[in-house]
Design an enzyme around this catalytic site. Structure first.
Site, PDB file in Angstrom:
ATOM      1  N   GLU A   1       0.825  -1.194   0.000  1.00 47.03           N
ATOM      2  CA  GLU A   1       0.000   0.000   0.000  1.00 47.03           C
ATOM      3  C   GLU A   1       0.867   1.255   0.000  1.00 47.03           C
ATOM      4  O   GLU A   1       1.936   1.280   0.605  1.00 47.03           O
ATOM      5  CB  GLU A   1      -0.936  -0.009   1.211  1.00 47.03           C
TER       6      GLU A   1
ATOM      7  N   CYS B   1       3.407   8.480   1.234  1.00 50.12           N
ATOM      8  CA  CYS B   1       3.908   7.530   2.230  1.00 50.12           C
ATOM      9  C   CYS B   1       4.120   6.198   1.520  1.00 50.12           C
ATOM     10  O   CYS B   1       3.170   5.612   0.998  1.00 50.12           O
ATOM     11  CB  CYS B   1       2.866   7.396   3.346  1.00 50.12           C
TER      12      CYS B   1
ATOM     13  N   CYS C   1       6.414  -7.234   7.644  1.00 51.57           N
ATOM     14  CA  CYS C   1       7.507  -6.712   8.461  1.00 51.57           C
ATOM     15  C   CYS C   1       8.001  -7.835   9.355  1.00 51.57           C
ATOM     16  O   CYS C   1       7.196  -8.629   9.838  1.00 51.57           O
ATOM     17  CB  CYS C   1       7.017  -5.531   9.310  1.00 51.57           C
TER      18      CYS C   1
ATOM     19  N   CYS D   1       5.827  -4.809  16.393  1.00 47.13           N
ATOM     20  CA  CYS D   1       5.387  -3.759  17.306  1.00 47.13           C
ATOM     21  C   CYS D   1       3.914  -4.022  17.626  1.00 47.13           C
ATOM     22  O   CYS D   1       3.101  -4.228  16.716  1.00 47.13           O
ATOM     23  CB  CYS D   1       5.590  -2.395  16.676  1.00 47.13           C
TER      24      CYS D   1
ATOM     25  N   CYS E   1       0.913  -2.101  15.933  1.00 49.81           N
ATOM     26  CA  CYS E   1       0.976  -1.866  14.476  1.00 49.81           C
ATOM     27  C   CYS E   1       0.343  -3.008  13.711  1.00 49.81           C
ATOM     28  O   CYS E   1       0.669  -4.179  13.930  1.00 49.81           O
ATOM     29  CB  CYS E   1       2.431  -1.698  14.061  1.00 49.81           C
TER      30      CYS E   1
ATOM     31  N   CYS F   1      -1.629   5.878   9.644  1.00 54.79           N
ATOM     32  CA  CYS F   1      -0.398   5.225  10.114  1.00 54.79           C
ATOM     33  C   CYS F   1      -0.698   3.918  10.803  1.00 54.79           C
ATOM     34  O   CYS F   1      -1.542   3.867  11.691  1.00 54.79           O
ATOM     35  CB  CYS F   1       0.306   6.049  11.177  1.00 54.79           C
TER      36      CYS F   1
HETATM   37  N1  SAH Z   1       8.728   0.499  10.269  1.00 56.25           N
HETATM   38  C1  SAH Z   1       8.988   1.873  10.379  1.00 56.25           C
HETATM   39  C2  SAH Z   1       8.136   2.719   9.460  1.00 56.25           C
HETATM   40  C3  SAH Z   1       6.675   2.365   9.305  1.00 56.25           C
HETATM   41  S1  SAH Z   1       5.547   2.750  10.571  1.00 56.25           S
HETATM   42  C4  SAH Z   1       8.831   2.321  11.792  1.00 56.25           C
HETATM   43  O1  SAH Z   1       8.359   1.551  12.605  1.00 56.25           O
HETATM   44  O2  SAH Z   1       9.248   3.444  12.100  1.00 56.25           O
HETATM   45  C5  SAH Z   1       5.295   4.523  10.522  1.00 56.25           C
HETATM   46  C6  SAH Z   1       4.880   5.085  11.896  1.00 56.25           C
HETATM   47  O3  SAH Z   1       3.536   4.723  12.250  1.00 56.25           O
HETATM   48  C7  SAH Z   1       5.774   4.550  13.013  1.00 56.25           C
HETATM   49  O4  SAH Z   1       6.132   5.556  13.916  1.00 56.25           O
HETATM   50  C8  SAH Z   1       4.861   3.547  13.660  1.00 56.25           C
HETATM   51  O5  SAH Z   1       5.283   3.259  14.959  1.00 56.25           O
HETATM   52  C9  SAH Z   1       3.515   4.248  13.579  1.00 56.25           C
HETATM   53  N2  SAH Z   1       2.380   3.356  13.796  1.00 56.25           N
HETATM   54  C10 SAH Z   1       2.312   2.026  13.608  1.00 56.25           C
HETATM   55  N3  SAH Z   1       1.077   1.566  13.927  1.00 56.25           N
HETATM   56  C11 SAH Z   1       0.359   2.634  14.334  1.00 56.25           C
HETATM   57  C12 SAH Z   1      -1.005   2.790  14.762  1.00 56.25           C
HETATM   58  N4  SAH Z   1      -1.847   1.766  14.816  1.00 56.25           N
HETATM   59  N5  SAH Z   1      -1.409   4.033  15.086  1.00 56.25           N
HETATM   60  C13 SAH Z   1      -0.571   5.092  14.986  1.00 56.25           C
HETATM   61  N6  SAH Z   1       0.702   4.986  14.566  1.00 56.25           N
HETATM   62  C14 SAH Z   1       1.168   3.777  14.254  1.00 56.25           C
HETATM   63 FE1  SF4 Z   2       7.269  -2.983  11.436  1.00 53.12          FE
HETATM   64 FE2  SF4 Z   2       5.018  -1.743  12.187  1.00 53.12          FE
HETATM   65 FE3  SF4 Z   2       7.043  -1.962  13.913  1.00 53.12          FE
HETATM   66 FE4  SF4 Z   2       7.266  -0.294  11.820  1.00 53.12          FE
HETATM   67  S1  SF4 Z   2       5.813  -0.106  13.500  1.00 53.12           S
HETATM   68  S2  SF4 Z   2       8.809  -1.785  12.543  1.00 53.12           S
HETATM   69  S3  SF4 Z   2       6.098  -1.468  10.249  1.00 53.12           S
HETATM   70  S4  SF4 Z   2       5.863  -3.688  13.031  1.00 53.12           S
END
Ligand code: SAH
Ligand code: SF4
Length: 393
Positions: free
Chosen positions: A115, A128, A135, A139, A142, A369
């Protein structure tokens, strides 16, 4: 995957089949393009000039058909067409949110999907982009993190997302149009889609070099932001080899909480991460590191957290981007209340840091995000895998 190797890069990578048929020119560096042209029969003496011409057709004019490259001889164009293709990801679907955000689902080789999200604002337009399908990291807040890593995107697939969005937005210049005549719709790139960009370093670097090249897409390095969860060994390289802006998914102010939210913290903890960030060079005073901080109700959103955050980052030129948690089906967290987010922002602001609250965009189309996840990728991480990857097993 064993518990002794908690977080690695390639655990789920499926070996790629070698591409069949003509090679794709999109994603090659200038040196790579030159080598490919020579291998296809371009005389060495002409290779530099031909590289420049073809580069401009692809990345300045957005041309996909060799026949349209009118400053090349007809039989040379035919030779190119026999040897190469100019291929970008295929758009499977495009959703436009009530707020103008556009989410593209793009199909890449192997039938995988990623996406890409375009976010128009009054003073800019941000694209973006994704760097991986899925991944390896997990996290806990996420959505992408619940999906296995299927594979790294190639440089062509990464820069290809920008090209496809330019197609859709009608951003390529018309023949005869001069540089800078057309307002830039995509003025900024953020590597904040699916995947951890620093676990696909070379391809991300090559793609961003193409995006920054002045004879093509021509985006300034200051308008490209790479977001990492904290892959410490690759942070210095990001400055040296890409030179873009850095954002870090910080999200917690104690190792205990960060271990739970961003499990890579078990490998490189807050102190180690901050040390790497302190060393991140900046070329001018206005350049700051963005600390992303997702606001999770009763998890990381107290006044004490805000004060600890300010103490931790003291001395680092920083701005703090507060991200209200975006919910997804089955998510184990709730978004902090607005009054809490504002109180948190206020403490940071009073300590002298910009603390913008990221307005959720495109929520109605699940484009915000952390909501990205390709519906076709059914392989979910099992609890056991998550436990093993996070070292909890
Ligand atoms: N993997 C990288 C980039 C992708 S995520 C990283 O983790 O930095 C982009 C941003 O969105 C990151 O700061 C991530 O922590 C945040 N993010 C992920 N899931 C989210 C959610 N459900 N709500 C708000 N932000 C989120
Ligand atoms: Fe991977 Fe989501 Fe963690 Fe970014 S925030 S490193 S996309 S699991």
């Amino acid at each position: 995957m064993t518990a002794t190797a908690p977080i690695t890069q390639d655990v789920h990578t499926v070996p790629r089949k070698l591409p069949e048929g003509p090679a794709n020119l999109v994603g090659l560096t200038r040196a790579g393009l030159r080598d490919a042209l020579i291998a296809a029969g371009t005389p060495e003496k002409q290779a530099k000039m031909r590289t420049g011409q073809i580069w401009q057709w692809i990345y300045h004019w957005g041309v996909r058909d060799f026949a349209a490259m009118t400053n090349l001889a007809k039989d040379y164009r035919a030779l190119l067409a026999r040897s190469f293709v100019i291929e970008v990801p295929e758009v499977v679907s495009r959703q436009v949110s009530a707020d103008g955000t556009r989410k593209y689902l793009m199909r890449i080789a192997g039938g995988h999907e990623v996406e890409t999200v375009y976010i128009p604002e009054t003073d800019r337009g941000t694209l973006c982009i994704s760097s991986q399908v899925g991944c390896t990291l997990t996290c806990s807040f996420c959505h992408t993190g619940t999906q296995k890593l299927v594979r790294n995107l190639t440089a062509g697939e990464i820069v290809g997302q920008i090209m496809v969005a330019r197609d859709d937005l009608g951003e390529w210049p018309e023949p005869g149009e001069g540089m800078g005549e057309r307002p830039r719709l995509i003025s900024n790139i953020v590597l904040m889609g699916m995947g951890e960009p620093l676990y696909n370093f070379e391809n991300v670097r090559d793609a961003m070099k193409i995006a920054m090249d002045g004879e093509g897409i021509s985006l300034s390095r200051r308008r490209i932001t790479l977001s990492t969860s904290g892959v410490v060994p690759e942070i210095a390289r990001t400055a040296e080899e890409i030179g873009c802006m850095l954002a870090v998914s910080f999200h917690a102010t104690t190792d205990e909480v960060r271990d739970r939210l961003v499990p890579i913290n078990r490998k490189w903890n807050i102190a180690t991460l901050l040390e790497a960030l302190r060393a991140y060079p900046k070329l001018s005073n206005s350049e700051r590191i963005t600390f992303e901080y997702v606001m999770l109700k009763d998890v990381n959103d107290s006044d004490a957290d805000a004060r600890r955050l300010v103490r931790l980052i003291a001395g680092i030129p920083a701005k703090i981007n507060l991200i209200p948690f975006n919910e997804w089906p089955g998510a184990p967290y709730e978004r902090s209340d607005w009054s809490r987010i504002e109180a948190f922002a206020d403490i940071i602001y009073k300590a002298g840091y910009a603390s913008p609250i990221r307005t959720p965009r495109g929520e109605d189309i699940m484009a915000a995000c952390g909501q990205l996840k390709s519906a076709t990728e059914r392989a979910r991480k099992s609890r056991a895998e998550i436990a093993a990857e996070t070292g909890l097993g």
